[in-house]
Design a protein around this motif. Sequence first.
Motif, PDB file in Angstrom:
ATOM      1  N   VAL A   1      -8.673 -27.493 -19.604  1.00 56.54           N
ATOM      2  CA  VAL A   1      -8.810 -28.593 -18.653  1.00 56.54           C
ATOM      3  C   VAL A   1      -8.788 -28.007 -17.245  1.00 56.54           C
ATOM      4  O   VAL A   1      -7.807 -27.387 -16.834  1.00 56.54           O
ATOM      5  CB  VAL A   1      -7.696 -29.638 -18.813  1.00 56.54           C
ATOM      6  CG1 VAL A   1      -7.851 -30.734 -17.763  1.00 56.54           C
ATOM      7  CG2 VAL A   1      -7.731 -30.249 -20.209  1.00 56.54           C
TER       8      VAL A   1
ATOM      9  N   THR B   1     -21.467 -35.181 -23.143  1.00 56.14           N
ATOM     10  CA  THR B   1     -20.536 -35.171 -24.276  1.00 56.14           C
ATOM     11  C   THR B   1     -20.766 -36.412 -25.134  1.00 56.14           C
ATOM     12  O   THR B   1     -20.920 -37.518 -24.617  1.00 56.14           O
ATOM     13  CB  THR B   1     -19.081 -35.145 -23.774  1.00 56.14           C
ATOM     14  OG1 THR B   1     -18.908 -34.021 -22.904  1.00 56.14           O
ATOM     15  CG2 THR B   1     -18.108 -35.024 -24.935  1.00 56.14           C
TER      16      THR B   1
ATOM     17  N   LEU C   1     -12.701 -29.837 -20.134  1.00 54.53           N
ATOM     18  CA  LEU C   1     -12.566 -31.148 -19.509  1.00 54.53           C
ATOM     19  C   LEU C   1     -12.124 -30.979 -18.069  1.00 54.53           C
ATOM     20  O   LEU C   1     -11.875 -29.861 -17.600  1.00 54.53           O
ATOM     21  CB  LEU C   1     -11.548 -31.993 -20.286  1.00 54.53           C
ATOM     22  CG  LEU C   1     -11.797 -32.136 -21.796  1.00 54.53           C
ATOM     23  CD1 LEU C   1     -10.647 -32.900 -22.446  1.00 54.53           C
ATOM     24  CD2 LEU C   1     -13.130 -32.816 -22.071  1.00 54.53           C
TER      25      LEU C   1
ATOM     26  N   ALA D   1     -15.109 -35.650 -18.934  1.00 55.69           N
ATOM     27  CA  ALA D   1     -15.864 -34.661 -19.687  1.00 55.69           C
ATOM     28  C   ALA D   1     -17.243 -34.527 -19.052  1.00 55.69           C
ATOM     29  O   ALA D   1     -17.677 -35.413 -18.306  1.00 55.69           O
ATOM     30  CB  ALA D   1     -16.007 -35.104 -21.150  1.00 55.69           C
TER      31      ALA D   1
END
Length: 330
Positions: A38, A267, A94, A263
């Motif tokens: 992330v 995705t 992410l 995202a």
Amino acid sequence: MSASPFRRLFVAAGLLAAAALPAAWAQGAAYPSRPVTVIVPFAAGGSVDAAARMVLQKVSERLKQPVVIENVAGAAGTIGTLRAVRSPADGYTLLFAVASPINVAPLVSPGLVKYESLRDLAPIAQVATSPFVLVGSPQVAATGTTQMLELARQQPGKLSYGTDGVGTSMHVTASLIEQQAGVQLMHVPYRSGPQVLTELASGLIDLAVMPVTLAQPFIKDGKVKAYGVTSRQRWGSLPEVPALAESPALKNVDVESWYGLFAPAQTDAALVERIAREVAAAMADADLQRRMLEAGLKPLVQGPAAFAATLKAERTSLGAVVAKAGIKAE
């Protein structure tokens, strides 16, 4: 006995149908099979980083895989955000962000920002909100908001205020305060929020607009003065600090910053929904909610569709403030 032509045709059709299933759906069914990265587009130790680490620890427990935070700071969060936009859309990279790189930067730096966040990112979940707080150096004579604003009116452009950069959420919020109160302050941009607070406590600048999560330790230790929070009502973790809206000149101030997970846009929707469900389940943890509230964050879960609507509405409202203030970071 050999299979009939009809049976062979049925089996072949079934295999073709299975092969036609979206690859991302197949990934989502077994997701995640390895650690998830992330990107936090700000420096470690700031308010966004702190919120991300609290929330993502619980998300990691839900996913049963490590969630690795990668701090990619710079350019008001746009460098890290661009990296997320350009990452593979497989759920393994992410973004955890706030309004600065998502909705502010495209307004104040349209020629420099190389993405359109509302198109190039898929909102997964909003996880919290928190206001900003207008704080002052111990050297500033004014003890309350009304007195501070009067001091600013008497000396247009003399009182300085720090933020974490030109065109950030803090800058836009400070501009809104100037517009509402009819005062002119001098903006001093820094590279990070912690740096602003250090300079403020030392008396090198007069004022600052900071996230509550970052400023409240300085406030509680008496290192800076707190004039007011930008939420409509007083904030739970700082009950002794008034809302700026309690001052007649700032009665319309109502700003809370959101924190959320994204995202890359391509995705698969089923995978986005899967991650959103895990985030919602993680956010239901009572211990996480308690720690967030103590840190000045209000837990608030929005799924993909609701979060997307929030972002679109915010872009419109921020656009009006930026246009009136003439904020440009190019």
